[in-house]
Design a protein around this motif. Structure first.
Motif, PDB file in Angstrom:
ATOM      1  N   UNK A  77       0.842  -1.205   0.000  1.00 14.18           N
ATOM      2  CA  UNK A  77       0.000   0.000   0.000  1.00 14.18           C
ATOM      3  C   UNK A  77       0.874   1.250   0.000  1.00 14.18           C
ATOM      4  N   UNK A  78       1.998   1.210   0.699  1.00 16.06           N
ATOM      5  CA  UNK A  78       2.912   2.361   0.702  1.00 16.06           C
ATOM      6  C   UNK A  78       3.401   2.650  -0.714  1.00 16.06           C
ATOM      7  N   UNK A  79       3.705   1.599  -1.471  1.00 14.27           N
ATOM      8  CA  UNK A  79       4.152   1.790  -2.855  1.00 14.27           C
ATOM      9  C   UNK A  79       3.024   2.350  -3.716  1.00 14.27           C
ATOM     10  N   UNK A  80       1.789   1.923  -3.453  1.00 17.06           N
ATOM     11  CA  UNK A  80       0.638   2.467  -4.191  1.00 17.06           C
ATOM     12  C   UNK A  80       0.522   3.970  -3.959  1.00 17.06           C
ATOM     13  N   UNK A  81       0.669   4.379  -2.716  1.00 20.54           N
ATOM     14  CA  UNK A  81       0.593   5.801  -2.378  1.00 20.54           C
ATOM     15  C   UNK A  81       1.716   6.560  -3.083  1.00 20.54           C
ATOM     16  N   UNK A  82       2.921   6.010  -3.060  1.00 18.77           N
ATOM     17  CA  UNK A  82       4.052   6.664  -3.731  1.00 18.77           C
ATOM     18  C   UNK A  82       3.805   6.808  -5.222  1.00 18.77           C
ATOM     19  N   UNK A  83       3.175   5.797  -5.833  1.00 20.45           N
ATOM     20  CA  UNK A  83       2.915   5.851  -7.274  1.00 20.45           C
ATOM     21  C   UNK A  83       1.787   6.814  -7.610  1.00 20.45           C
ATOM     22  N   UNK A  84       0.833   6.988  -6.705  1.00 21.12           N
ATOM     23  CA  UNK A  84      -0.274   7.913  -6.955  1.00 21.12           C
ATOM     24  C   UNK A  84       0.064   9.359  -6.624  1.00 21.12           C
ATOM     25  N   UNK A  85       0.976   9.573  -5.692  1.00 12.59           N
ATOM     26  CA  UNK A  85       1.278  10.924  -5.212  1.00 12.59           C
ATOM     27  C   UNK A  85       1.586  11.917  -6.336  1.00 12.59           C
ATOM     28  N   UNK A  86       2.445  11.595  -7.306  1.00 14.82           N
ATOM     29  CA  UNK A  86       2.755  12.579  -8.345  1.00 14.82           C
ATOM     30  C   UNK A  86       1.555  12.950  -9.225  1.00 14.82           C
ATOM     31  N   UNK A  87       0.538  12.098  -9.267  1.00  8.84           N
ATOM     32  CA  UNK A  87      -0.631  12.347 -10.124  1.00  8.84           C
ATOM     33  C   UNK A  87      -1.520  13.459  -9.600  1.00  8.84           C
ATOM     34  N   UNK A  88      -1.428  13.740  -8.294  1.00  7.79           N
ATOM     35  CA  UNK A  88      -2.303  14.736  -7.698  1.00  7.79           C
ATOM     36  C   UNK A  88      -3.634  14.172  -7.236  1.00  7.79           C
ATOM     37  N   UNK A  89      -3.906  12.885  -7.516  1.00  6.20           N
ATOM     38  CA  UNK A  89      -5.174  12.277  -7.123  1.00  6.20           C
ATOM     39  C   UNK A  89      -5.336  12.157  -5.616  1.00  6.20           C
ATOM     40  N   UNK A  90      -4.242  12.172  -4.888  1.00  4.60           N
ATOM     41  CA  UNK A  90      -4.330  12.010  -3.437  1.00  4.60           C
ATOM     42  C   UNK A  90      -4.719  13.304  -2.742  1.00  4.60           C
TER      43      UNK A  90
END
Length: 109
Positions: A77-90
């Motif tokens: 899940x930590x890797x999922x967050x890292x991969x989504x972070x640059x997208x701005x979706x978080x």
């Protein structure tokens, strides 16, 4: 026999949740969750990935990596967050250790 529960089961569910958010429909139609878990997912079935054209390119590969049939190949899940972070979706989500206390709903304190 079934596989033991681990965080990687939640990662699979997170992938389905992302699919549902971006497709704005329920994955696997209205199949009951137990059918999805025991029959569809267990046999490698996944809903078709048809992301909108304005979706960030990294979302598709993230969703499919969350669905890896081999649970040990799924990201954390930590890797999922890292991969989504640059997208701005978080948006303004914070790590759990950075969260501020919140008031309970319906209480005026």
């Amino acid at each position: 026999p079934g596989t033991a529960y681990s965080e990687r089961c939640d990662v699979y569910s997170f992938g389905l949740l992302l699919w549902e958010i971006f497709h704005q429909e329920v994955a696997f139609g209205n199949a009951p969750g137990i059918t999805v878990a025991a029959c569809l997912a267990a046999h490698g079935k996944r809903p078709a990935l048809r992301l909108p054209s304005d979706c960030v390119a990294s979302v598709g590969p993230l969703i499919t990596s969350c669905w890896e049939h081999d649970a040990t190949a799924r990201p954390t899940m930590a890797a999922c967050v890292e991969r989504l972070a640059p997208s701005g979706y978080l948006g303004s989500l914070r790590r759990s250790d950075e969260r501020r206390p919140t008031r309970e709903a319906g209480r005026d304190s």
